[in-house]
Scaffold this motif. Sequence first.
Motif, PDB file in Angstrom:
ATOM      1  N   SER A 177      -0.184  26.984 -75.738  1.00 63.11           N
ATOM      2  CA  SER A 177       0.533  25.976 -74.957  1.00 63.11           C
ATOM      3  C   SER A 177       1.362  26.629 -73.863  1.00 63.11           C
ATOM      4  O   SER A 177       1.447  26.120 -72.738  1.00 63.11           O
ATOM      5  CB  SER A 177       1.412  25.117 -75.863  1.00 63.11           C
ATOM      6  OG  SER A 177       2.559  25.816 -76.318  1.00 63.11           O
ATOM      7  N   LYS A 229     -10.059  19.476 -74.970  1.00 56.72           N
ATOM      8  CA  LYS A 229      -8.905  19.962 -74.208  1.00 56.72           C
ATOM      9  C   LYS A 229      -8.883  21.485 -74.115  1.00 56.72           C
ATOM     10  O   LYS A 229      -8.560  22.035 -73.070  1.00 56.72           O
ATOM     11  CB  LYS A 229      -7.608  19.454 -74.845  1.00 56.72           C
ATOM     12  CG  LYS A 229      -7.414  17.945 -74.749  1.00 56.72           C
ATOM     13  CD  LYS A 229      -6.098  17.515 -75.386  1.00 56.72           C
ATOM     14  CE  LYS A 229      -5.900  16.013 -75.262  1.00 56.72           C
ATOM     15  NZ  LYS A 229      -4.625  15.574 -75.891  1.00 56.72           N
ATOM     16  N   GLY A 254       3.992  21.873 -76.927  1.00 63.39           N
ATOM     17  CA  GLY A 254       2.587  21.515 -76.754  1.00 63.39           C
ATOM     18  C   GLY A 254       1.651  22.006 -77.825  1.00 63.39           C
ATOM     19  O   GLY A 254       0.516  22.391 -77.515  1.00 63.39           O
ATOM     20  N   ASN A 298       6.997  16.481 -75.113  1.00 62.89           N
ATOM     21  CA  ASN A 298       5.592  16.876 -75.105  1.00 62.89           C
ATOM     22  C   ASN A 298       5.344  18.338 -74.748  1.00 62.89           C
ATOM     23  O   ASN A 298       4.274  18.861 -75.025  1.00 62.89           O
ATOM     24  CB  ASN A 298       4.809  15.988 -74.131  1.00 62.89           C
ATOM     25  CG  ASN A 298       4.706  14.562 -74.627  1.00 62.89           C
ATOM     26  OD1 ASN A 298       5.100  14.274 -75.743  1.00 62.89           O
ATOM     27  ND2 ASN A 298       4.195  13.678 -73.812  1.00 62.89           N
ATOM     28  N   GLU A 299       6.325  18.977 -74.096  1.00 57.49           N
ATOM     29  CA  GLU A 299       6.100  20.380 -73.771  1.00 57.49           C
ATOM     30  C   GLU A 299       6.149  21.268 -75.008  1.00 57.49           C
ATOM     31  O   GLU A 299       5.901  22.458 -74.931  1.00 57.49           O
ATOM     32  CB  GLU A 299       7.112  20.857 -72.721  1.00 57.49           C
ATOM     33  CG  GLU A 299       6.968  20.162 -71.381  1.00 57.49           C
ATOM     34  CD  GLU A 299       5.565  20.264 -70.814  1.00 57.49           C
ATOM     35  OE1 GLU A 299       4.914  21.309 -70.989  1.00 57.49           O
ATOM     36  OE2 GLU A 299       5.104  19.292 -70.199  1.00 57.49           O
ATOM     37  N   GLN A 326       0.760  26.278 -69.730  1.00 52.82           N
ATOM     38  CA  GLN A 326       1.799  25.906 -68.769  1.00 52.82           C
ATOM     39  C   GLN A 326       1.844  26.886 -67.606  1.00 52.82           C
ATOM     40  O   GLN A 326       1.881  26.498 -66.443  1.00 52.82           O
ATOM     41  CB  GLN A 326       3.170  25.896 -69.452  1.00 52.82           C
ATOM     42  CG  GLN A 326       3.414  24.732 -70.384  1.00 52.82           C
ATOM     43  CD  GLN A 326       4.818  24.792 -70.955  1.00 52.82           C
ATOM     44  OE1 GLN A 326       5.793  24.902 -70.234  1.00 52.82           O
ATOM     45  NE2 GLN A 326       4.923  24.730 -72.266  1.00 52.82           N
ATOM     46  N   ASP A 333      -8.541  18.089 -79.393  1.00 49.43           N
ATOM     47  CA  ASP A 333      -7.475  18.941 -78.875  1.00 49.43           C
ATOM     48  C   ASP A 333      -7.960  20.390 -78.799  1.00 49.43           C
ATOM     49  O   ASP A 333      -7.659  21.100 -77.841  1.00 49.43           O
ATOM     50  CB  ASP A 333      -6.240  18.863 -79.782  1.00 49.43           C
ATOM     51  CG  ASP A 333      -5.576  17.496 -79.737  1.00 49.43           C
ATOM     52  OD1 ASP A 333      -5.342  16.996 -78.622  1.00 49.43           O
ATOM     53  OD2 ASP A 333      -5.299  16.933 -80.817  1.00 49.43           O
ATOM     54  N   SER A 356      -1.722  19.265 -74.136  1.00 53.05           N
ATOM     55  CA  SER A 356      -2.211  18.969 -72.790  1.00 53.05           C
ATOM     56  C   SER A 356      -3.547  19.658 -72.560  1.00 53.05           C
ATOM     57  O   SER A 356      -3.764  20.783 -73.020  1.00 53.05           O
ATOM     58  CB  SER A 356      -1.201  19.440 -71.740  1.00 53.05           C
ATOM     59  OG  SER A 356       0.030  18.766 -71.917  1.00 53.05           O
TER      60      SER A 356
END
Length: 369
Positions: free
Chosen positions: A352, A107, A58, A55-56, A356, A215, A94
Amino acid sequence: MTLHRFATFSIHLTQQAEHALSQWIEPCLGCDLISAGAIRELRSDGTHLHLHLHNELGFPAEGYRESLSRAVKALLLAHTNAASVEIEIEWAVSAASITRQTLPGVKHMIAVASGKGGVGKSTTAVNLALALAADGARVGMLDADLYRPSQPRLLGLSGLPDTRDGKLQPMIGHGVQCMSIGFLVDEESPVIWRGPMITQALTRLLQETHWENLDYLIVDLPPGTGDIHLTLAQRMPVSAALIVTTPQDLALLDARKGLRMFEKVNVPVLGIIENMSLHVCSECGHEEHIFGSGGAQRMADQYGSELLGELPLDMRIRVGADDGVPVVIAEPTATLARTYQTIARRAAARLSLRAQHAASTVLPAVIEA
């Protein structure tokens, strides 16, 4: 092969794979997969390697999964002693914590801006939104150009949006959720509002629309750096911005102002998109830089940003805009659509990585005098 030699070989094979992956720059992320935290599992079973990207990774990758898998497999076969390689790829976007708290159902918000009008910002924004949707993301479009709304026409939409439980229901165009003042006023009626009215209207369009599990919410901003831009940057949970310009010096001058504005309010700029970069004659194939060349790259270098891609001056973009069927939908396998797809993936991948790194940091918006 003895058990000891088997274990030693497996460890050595894994080390070879780790080294190869650490040296390979993934084109969308702009860094290696190990640094990006995209590797869930890397193990060897004799001469067989198994790599699981999770999932990273992303950013949306439905249309990219196969080509990414081929590239990584070829890398590992070329730089390790593996006889075979198995690759699993997952992806998920995420949510940014500040966006999730203040704008349920969204998101990330990505603002698409230009300092100058007429550079193709709205057309670029809608094609990028559709490219993200084609890659598996759930995407919305907020038309924040309240004086000159164009997204209803670009997405082939008309009519009044429904309301439910006191909220507007977004119109759906080619799978993208859209809200625009253009749905609420006559297409030929000018919007004659002062700053406070514009600010209130934008806030209501954003917060009183029932965005459903997005998203990305792409925000098509008007040209310039006025009330709408400051309202969005200071009061809304904007994850990042994209700057659209042409290579022309005048457009670049205004684009620089837009980039600096986002810097001042602590909104990261993912990169610069150069539109109308090149014209190719449809009759003879002659290439001509009508608006100059290399301007966006120089701007990116000057401000420590990145040129995400260059789009040509192409009649198909104009035709798709007028017909309400943007080129990413009209010709999804054409080179032009693939260019939009590449830019969209790069932007989403860069976002993404930023998400992070900034997961535990929230910077206040500050306007310098």
